[in-house]
Design a protein around this motif. Structure first.
Motif, PDB file in Angstrom:
ATOM      1  N   ALA A 117       0.800  -1.233   0.000  1.00 25.01           N
ATOM      2  CA  ALA A 117       0.000   0.000   0.000  1.00 25.01           C
ATOM      3  C   ALA A 117       0.830   1.279   0.000  1.00 25.01           C
ATOM      4  CB  ALA A 117      -0.939  -0.004   1.209  1.00 25.01           C
ATOM      5  N   ALA A 118       2.037   1.219  -0.515  1.00 23.81           N
ATOM      6  CA  ALA A 118       2.843   2.437  -0.595  1.00 23.81           C
ATOM      7  C   ALA A 118       2.427   3.327  -1.765  1.00 23.81           C
ATOM      8  CB  ALA A 118       4.323   2.091  -0.713  1.00 23.81           C
ATOM      9  N   HIS A 119       1.557   2.814  -2.622  1.00 29.52           N
ATOM     10  CA  HIS A 119       1.104   3.587  -3.776  1.00 29.52           C
ATOM     11  C   HIS A 119      -0.123   2.894  -4.370  1.00 29.52           C
ATOM     12  CE1 HIS A 119       2.797   0.422  -6.311  1.00 29.52           C
ATOM     13  NE2 HIS A 119       3.870   0.470  -5.526  1.00 29.52           N
ATOM     14  N   GLY A 120      -0.677   3.500  -5.397  1.00 28.50           N
ATOM     15  CA  GLY A 120      -1.720   2.870  -6.197  1.00 28.50           C
ATOM     16  C   GLY A 120      -2.972   2.478  -5.450  1.00 28.50           C
ATOM     17  N   LEU A 121      -3.496   1.305  -5.822  1.00 28.88           N
ATOM     18  CA  LEU A 121      -4.764   0.848  -5.275  1.00 28.88           C
ATOM     19  C   LEU A 121      -4.703   0.675  -3.763  1.00 28.88           C
ATOM     20  CD1 LEU A 121      -7.670  -0.219  -5.857  1.00 28.88           C
ATOM     21  CD2 LEU A 121      -6.652  -2.499  -5.998  1.00 28.88           C
ATOM     22  N   GLY A 122      -3.632   0.079  -3.257  1.00 32.25           N
ATOM     23  CA  GLY A 122      -3.533  -0.156  -1.818  1.00 32.25           C
ATOM     24  C   GLY A 122      -3.597   1.126  -1.018  1.00 32.25           C
ATOM     25  N   LEU A 123      -2.883   2.147  -1.474  1.00 36.48           N
ATOM     26  CA  LEU A 123      -2.904   3.432  -0.763  1.00 36.48           C
ATOM     27  C   LEU A 123      -4.286   4.066  -0.831  1.00 36.48           C
ATOM     28  CD1 LEU A 123      -1.417   5.623   0.789  1.00 36.48           C
ATOM     29  CD2 LEU A 123      -0.687   6.585  -1.410  1.00 36.48           C
ATOM     30  N   GLU A 124      -4.957   3.953  -1.969  1.00 32.30           N
ATOM     31  CA  GLU A 124      -6.301   4.511  -2.090  1.00 32.30           C
ATOM     32  C   GLU A 124      -7.290   3.770  -1.196  1.00 32.30           C
ATOM     33  OE1 GLU A 124      -9.496   6.887  -3.102  1.00 32.30           O
ATOM     34  OE2 GLU A 124      -7.350   7.229  -3.401  1.00 32.30           O
ATOM     35  N   VAL A 125      -7.168   2.448  -1.110  1.00 34.33           N
ATOM     36  CA  VAL A 125      -8.017   1.683  -0.194  1.00 34.33           C
ATOM     37  C   VAL A 125      -7.791   2.148   1.233  1.00 34.33           C
ATOM     38  CG1 VAL A 125      -8.388  -0.606   0.821  1.00 34.33           C
ATOM     39  CG2 VAL A 125      -8.248  -0.347  -1.659  1.00 34.33           C
ATOM     40  N   THR A 133      -7.508  -1.149 -13.469  1.00 33.11           N
ATOM     41  CA  THR A 133      -7.288   0.098 -12.746  1.00 33.11           C
ATOM     42  C   THR A 133      -6.058   0.816 -13.277  1.00 33.11           C
ATOM     43  OG1 THR A 133      -8.225  -0.963 -10.785  1.00 33.11           O
ATOM     44  CG2 THR A 133      -7.010   1.074 -10.429  1.00 33.11           C
ATOM     45  N   ALA A 134      -6.132   2.127 -13.327  1.00 28.30           N
ATOM     46  CA  ALA A 134      -5.052   2.937 -13.888  1.00 28.30           C
ATOM     47  C   ALA A 134      -3.893   3.051 -12.910  1.00 28.30           C
ATOM     48  CB  ALA A 134      -5.581   4.310 -14.259  1.00 28.30           C
ATOM     49  N   THR A 135      -3.127   1.977 -12.815  1.00 25.94           N
ATOM     50  CA  THR A 135      -1.973   1.955 -11.913  1.00 25.94           C
ATOM     51  C   THR A 135      -0.669   1.731 -12.669  1.00 25.94           C
ATOM     52  OG1 THR A 135      -2.316  -0.402 -11.495  1.00 25.94           O
ATOM     53  CG2 THR A 135      -3.313   1.153  -9.941  1.00 25.94           C
ATOM     54  N   PHE A 136      -0.717   1.735 -13.999  1.00 27.84           N
ATOM     55  CA  PHE A 136       0.499   1.543 -14.790  1.00 27.84           C
ATOM     56  C   PHE A 136       0.389   2.358 -16.074  1.00 27.84           C
ATOM     57  CE2 PHE A 136      -2.515  -1.820 -15.759  1.00 27.84           C
ATOM     58  CZ  PHE A 136      -2.541  -1.851 -17.142  1.00 27.84           C
ATOM     59  N   PRO A 137       1.506   2.730 -16.671  1.00 26.85           N
ATOM     60  CA  PRO A 137       1.471   3.550 -17.884  1.00 26.85           C
ATOM     61  C   PRO A 137       0.676   2.879 -19.000  1.00 26.85           C
ATOM     62  CG  PRO A 137       3.698   3.476 -16.979  1.00 26.85           C
ATOM     63  CD  PRO A 137       2.891   2.483 -16.196  1.00 26.85           C
ATOM     64  N   GLY A 138      -0.178   3.652 -19.635  1.00 27.11           N
ATOM     65  CA  GLY A 138      -0.974   3.143 -20.738  1.00 27.11           C
ATOM     66  C   GLY A 138      -2.275   2.498 -20.318  1.00 27.11           C
ATOM     67  N   ALA A 139      -2.517   2.429 -19.007  1.00 23.18           N
ATOM     68  CA  ALA A 139      -3.727   1.753 -18.533  1.00 23.18           C
ATOM     69  C   ALA A 139      -4.999   2.455 -18.991  1.00 23.18           C
ATOM     70  CB  ALA A 139      -3.707   1.662 -17.008  1.00 23.18           C
ATOM     71  N   GLU A 140      -4.956   3.782 -19.007  1.00 19.84           N
ATOM     72  CA  GLU A 140      -6.153   4.517 -19.412  1.00 19.84           C
ATOM     73  C   GLU A 140      -6.537   4.196 -20.861  1.00 19.84           C
ATOM     74  OE1 GLU A 140      -3.490   5.825 -18.069  1.00 19.84           O
ATOM     75  OE2 GLU A 140      -4.026   7.043 -16.326  1.00 19.84           O
ATOM     76  N   GLN A 141      -5.540   3.989 -21.717  1.00 18.94           N
ATOM     77  CA  GLN A 141      -5.813   3.670 -23.107  1.00 18.94           C
ATOM     78  C   GLN A 141      -6.451   2.286 -23.256  1.00 18.94           C
ATOM     79  OE1 GLN A 141      -2.835   5.211 -22.118  1.00 18.94           O
ATOM     80  NE2 GLN A 141      -3.756   7.128 -22.821  1.00 18.94           N
ATOM     81  N   MET A 142      -6.281   1.453 -22.222  1.00 20.68           N
ATOM     82  CA  MET A 142      -6.893   0.122 -22.223  1.00 20.68           C
ATOM     83  C   MET A 142      -8.287   0.138 -21.598  1.00 20.68           C
ATOM     84  SD  MET A 142      -3.574  -2.074 -20.963  1.00 20.68           S
ATOM     85  CE  MET A 142      -4.505  -3.606 -20.881  1.00 20.68           C
TER      86      MET A 142
END
Length: 240
Positions: free
Chosen positions: A12-20, A195-204
């Motif tokens: 949880a230092a970043h991304g989904l875990g930190l948001e949770v 989930t948008a946690t890596f580069p290019g995720a939004e395009q997917m």
């Protein structure tokens, strides 16, 4: 503080875990975040009210690290109400079962399956003492037979190790839930969706982390008569 539910979120230092963790804190919990890099976890927790970093590194693939972390939680704060198993390992998304590097595959299984299993075992004595204990395993539609985009048989079996590990995690969830069916411990798995946690995720077509985190928080805050051993996305049951 004595009546404030305490949650631990791994990876949880970043991304989904930190948001949770952030959303659980906003819901009134005192949240510990854990990561292999203590400094990164501390830096992530500092700006977020109600969130603190576990003061030791947590590598769930390492039995010694898990034992040490469980001991720290048992000493301070001395109890635990919610465990969110979010830490995960990945391989090349183009990987297939026939061409997989099995040493790399085993490393992923050590995190996604055995690491989650190991940490849940270590913290279960604390959870059993909670009035409202919840365990949430962050899984994926990649471990499902029915997800049309990312399931086990989608994309010609690509991302084999990841999908197989998440299918195993779903099985672990159901098995723990069955064992604990006569206790207060509710165990469920949640797919947060792409989930948008890596580069290019939004395009997917990935959605932002705050949207994906809501389903995990839902499972972490279920009422006492909530479901057990299920696999969910956004509060809706999925097949696996």
């Amino acid at each position: 503080m004595a009546d404030t539910p305490i949650a631990l979120v791994t990876g949880a230092a970043h991304g989904l875990g930190l948001e949770v963790a952030t959303q659980l804190a906003a819901a009134g919990m005192a949240v510990l975040i854990a990561a292999r890099d203590v400094d990164a976890a501390t830096a992530a927790a500092d700006p977020v009210a109600g969130v603190e970093a576990l003061p030791v590194s947590l590598d769930i693939s390492d039995p010694h690290s898990v034992t040490q972390a469980a001991r720290v939680v048992a000493e301070t704060p001395g109890r635990l109400d919610v465990l969110v198993n979010n830490a995960a390992g990945y391989v090349d998304w183009s990987e297939t079962a026939s061409g997989a590097d099995l040493a790399a595959a085993e490393a992923v299984m050590q995190i996604n399956l055995f690491g989650t299993w190991r940490l849940t075992q270590a913290l279960l004595p604390l959870l059993r003492r909670s009035p409202n204990p919840r365990v949430v395993n962050v899984s994926s539609g990649a471990g499902s037979h029915i997800d049309p985009d990312f399931g086990l048989t989608a994309r010609h079996g690509a991302a084999a190790t990841y999908g197989i590990s998440k299918a195993a995690l779903n099985a672990l969830t159901a098995t723990f839930a069955a064992e604990l069916s006569d206790t207060d411990v509710l165990v469920n798995a949640v797919c947060p969706g792409l989930t948008a946690t890596f580069p290019g995720a939004e395009q997917m077509g990935a959605r932002p982390v705050n949207a994906s985190a809501r389903g995990v928080v839902w499972a972490a805050t279920l009422p006492s008569d909530g479901p057990r051993g299920g696999f969910f996305r956004d509060g809706q049951r999925l097949g696996w």
